[in-house]
Motif scaffolding. Structure first.
Motif, PDB file in Angstrom:
ATOM      1  N   ILE A  62       0.865  -1.172   0.000  1.00 21.02           N
ATOM      2  CA  ILE A  62       0.000   0.000   0.000  1.00 21.02           C
ATOM      3  C   ILE A  62       0.904   1.225   0.000  1.00 21.02           C
ATOM      4  N   GLU A  63       0.774   2.067  -1.034  1.00 19.97           N
ATOM      5  CA  GLU A  63       1.650   3.231  -1.167  1.00 19.97           C
ATOM      6  C   GLU A  63       1.128   4.459  -0.444  1.00 19.97           C
ATOM      7  N   SER A  64      -0.191   4.586  -0.314  1.00 22.28           N
ATOM      8  CA  SER A  64      -0.749   5.755   0.358  1.00 22.28           C
ATOM      9  C   SER A  64      -2.147   5.434   0.838  1.00 22.28           C
ATOM     10  N   GLY A  65      -2.696   6.346   1.624  1.00 23.33           N
ATOM     11  CA  GLY A  65      -4.048   6.167   2.106  1.00 23.33           C
ATOM     12  C   GLY A  65      -4.094   5.450   3.439  1.00 23.33           C
ATOM     13  N   VAL A  66      -5.284   5.135   3.857  1.00 25.56           N
ATOM     14  CA  VAL A  66      -5.521   4.481   5.133  1.00 25.56           C
ATOM     15  C   VAL A  66      -6.197   3.150   4.844  1.00 25.56           C
ATOM     16  N   ILE A  67      -5.722   2.109   5.483  1.00 29.37           N
ATOM     17  CA  ILE A  67      -6.264   0.778   5.261  1.00 29.37           C
ATOM     18  C   ILE A  67      -7.666   0.703   5.863  1.00 29.37           C
ATOM     19  N   GLN A  68      -8.648   0.336   5.056  1.00 34.20           N
ATOM     20  CA  GLN A  68     -10.019   0.224   5.534  1.00 34.20           C
ATOM     21  C   GLN A  68     -10.166  -1.010   6.409  1.00 34.20           C
ATOM     22  N   GLY A  69     -10.958  -0.864   7.451  1.00 31.07           N
ATOM     23  CA  GLY A  69     -11.209  -1.980   8.337  1.00 31.07           C
ATOM     24  C   GLY A  69     -10.210  -2.108   9.467  1.00 31.07           C
ATOM     25  N   SER A  70      -9.192  -1.275   9.483  1.00 32.52           N
ATOM     26  CA  SER A  70      -8.225  -1.337  10.575  1.00 32.52           C
ATOM     27  C   SER A  70      -8.772  -0.594  11.789  1.00 32.52           C
ATOM     28  N   VAL A  71      -8.231  -0.893  12.949  1.00 31.54           N
ATOM     29  CA  VAL A  71      -8.690  -0.261  14.178  1.00 31.54           C
ATOM     30  C   VAL A  71      -8.373   1.231  14.170  1.00 31.54           C
ATOM     31  N   LEU A  72      -7.197   1.602  13.710  1.00 33.78           N
ATOM     32  CA  LEU A  72      -6.792   3.012  13.691  1.00 33.78           C
ATOM     33  C   LEU A  72      -7.202   3.735  12.417  1.00 33.78           C
ATOM     34  N   GLY A  73      -7.776   3.029  11.449  1.00 33.94           N
ATOM     35  CA  GLY A  73      -8.135   3.613  10.157  1.00 33.94           C
ATOM     36  C   GLY A  73      -8.945   4.884  10.243  1.00 33.94           C
ATOM     37  N   PRO A  74     -10.064   4.904  10.975  1.00 37.65           N
ATOM     38  CA  PRO A  74     -10.877   6.126  11.047  1.00 37.65           C
ATOM     39  C   PRO A  74     -10.107   7.315  11.624  1.00 37.65           C
ATOM     40  N   LEU A  75      -9.323   7.092  12.666  1.00 38.38           N
ATOM     41  CA  LEU A  75      -8.548   8.178  13.261  1.00 38.38           C
ATOM     42  C   LEU A  75      -7.482   8.685  12.295  1.00 38.38           C
ATOM     43  N   LEU A  76      -6.765   7.781  11.650  1.00 36.55           N
ATOM     44  CA  LEU A  76      -5.721   8.189  10.698  1.00 36.55           C
ATOM     45  C   LEU A  76      -6.321   8.931   9.511  1.00 36.55           C
ATOM     46  N   PHE A  77      -7.480   8.485   9.045  1.00 32.27           N
ATOM     47  CA  PHE A  77      -8.139   9.176   7.937  1.00 32.27           C
ATOM     48  C   PHE A  77      -8.509  10.593   8.333  1.00 32.27           C
ATOM     49  N   LEU A  78      -9.073  10.773   9.536  1.00 32.62           N
ATOM     50  CA  LEU A  78      -9.432  12.117  10.001  1.00 32.62           C
ATOM     51  C   LEU A  78      -8.208  13.009  10.122  1.00 32.62           C
ATOM     52  N   LEU A  79      -7.088  12.458  10.553  1.00 36.63           N
ATOM     53  CA  LEU A  79      -5.856  13.241  10.612  1.00 36.63           C
ATOM     54  C   LEU A  79      -5.405  13.649   9.220  1.00 36.63           C
ATOM     55  N   ASP A  80      -5.611  12.768   8.240  1.00 37.13           N
ATOM     56  CA  ASP A  80      -5.249  13.078   6.855  1.00 37.13           C
ATOM     57  C   ASP A  80      -6.070  14.234   6.295  1.00 37.13           C
ATOM     58  N   ILE A  81      -7.378  14.251   6.554  1.00 41.75           N
ATOM     59  CA  ILE A  81      -8.239  15.232   5.897  1.00 41.75           C
ATOM     60  C   ILE A  81      -8.641  16.405   6.781  1.00 41.75           C
ATOM     61  N   ASN A  82      -8.222  16.421   8.034  1.00 37.31           N
ATOM     62  CA  ASN A  82      -8.698  17.430   8.967  1.00 37.31           C
ATOM     63  C   ASN A  82      -8.357  18.857   8.531  1.00 37.31           C
ATOM     64  N   ASP A  83      -7.245  19.051   7.844  1.00 41.01           N
ATOM     65  CA  ASP A  83      -6.852  20.402   7.443  1.00 41.01           C
ATOM     66  C   ASP A  83      -7.492  20.864   6.141  1.00 41.01           C
ATOM     67  N   VAL A  84      -8.374  20.064   5.555  1.00 41.38           N
ATOM     68  CA  VAL A  84      -8.996  20.448   4.284  1.00 41.38           C
ATOM     69  C   VAL A  84      -9.814  21.733   4.439  1.00 41.38           C
ATOM     70  N   ASP A  99      -9.028  24.297   6.100  1.00 42.05           N
ATOM     71  CA  ASP A  99      -8.144  25.462   6.169  1.00 42.05           C
ATOM     72  C   ASP A  99      -8.058  26.209   4.837  1.00 42.05           C
ATOM     73  N   VAL A 100      -8.400  25.542   3.749  1.00 42.03           N
ATOM     74  CA  VAL A 100      -8.348  26.147   2.416  1.00 42.03           C
ATOM     75  C   VAL A 100      -9.420  27.225   2.266  1.00 42.03           C
ATOM     76  N   PHE A 101     -10.514  27.101   3.002  1.00 41.79           N
ATOM     77  CA  PHE A 101     -11.687  27.939   2.785  1.00 41.79           C
ATOM     78  C   PHE A 101     -11.764  29.079   3.793  1.00 41.79           C
ATOM     79  N   ASN A 102     -12.550  30.122   3.435  1.00 43.46           N
ATOM     80  CA  ASN A 102     -12.696  31.298   4.288  1.00 43.46           C
ATOM     81  C   ASN A 102     -14.176  31.655   4.418  1.00 43.46           C
ATOM     82  N   ASP A 103     -14.471  32.881   4.883  1.00 41.96           N
ATOM     83  CA  ASP A 103     -15.864  33.285   5.089  1.00 41.96           C
ATOM     84  C   ASP A 103     -16.660  33.371   3.793  1.00 41.96           C
ATOM     85  N   ASP A 104     -16.002  33.697   2.676  1.00 45.30           N
ATOM     86  CA  ASP A 104     -16.710  33.828   1.402  1.00 45.30           C
ATOM     87  C   ASP A 104     -17.074  32.475   0.803  1.00 45.30           C
ATOM     88  N   CYS A 105     -16.256  31.498   1.055  1.00 43.65           N
ATOM     89  CA  CYS A 105     -16.483  30.151   0.523  1.00 43.65           C
ATOM     90  C   CYS A 105     -16.375  29.187   1.689  1.00 43.65           C
TER      91      CYS A 105
END
Length: 91
Positions: free
Chosen positions: A18-40, A42-48
């Motif tokens: 597996i080169e990237s991403g989070v393995i589905q079905g793993s115990v830590l998968g949901p937490l690791l996925f949230l850490l991956d996408i949590n900063d998404v 930050d791209v947006f502001n009050d207008d968008c």
């Protein structure tokens, strides 16, 4: 690079890298996925604005003039760049 296989009952798949991403079905998968996408957001502001829940992202804005559609396209481009950097596809 993690090496994984899938088990269903007593049957196992072939091992693969597996080169990237989070393995589905793993115990830590949901937490690791949230850490991956949590900063998404930050791209947006009050207008968008951006809302996300689990693996869903909603982007919205009030389009009052032609400048607003350029702004939202810029934010979509930034989201795509973020997705490319983290190697997570946007569909």
């Amino acid at each position: 690079m993690p090496i994984i296989c899938t088990r269903i009952n007593q049957s196992y798949s072939q091992y693969t890298h597996i080169e990237s991403g989070v393995i589905q079905g793993s115990v830590l998968g949901p937490l690791l996925f949230l850490l991956d996408i949590n900063d998404v957001t930050d791209v947006f502001n009050d207008d968008c604005k951006c809302k996300h829940y689990a693996d869903d992202v909603k982007i919205y804005s009030v389009l009052g003039n032609a400048c607003n559609d350029v702004d939202i396209q810029d934010k979509l481009d930034e989201l795509q760049n973020c997705s490319d950097n983290w190697q997570l596809d946007v569909s």
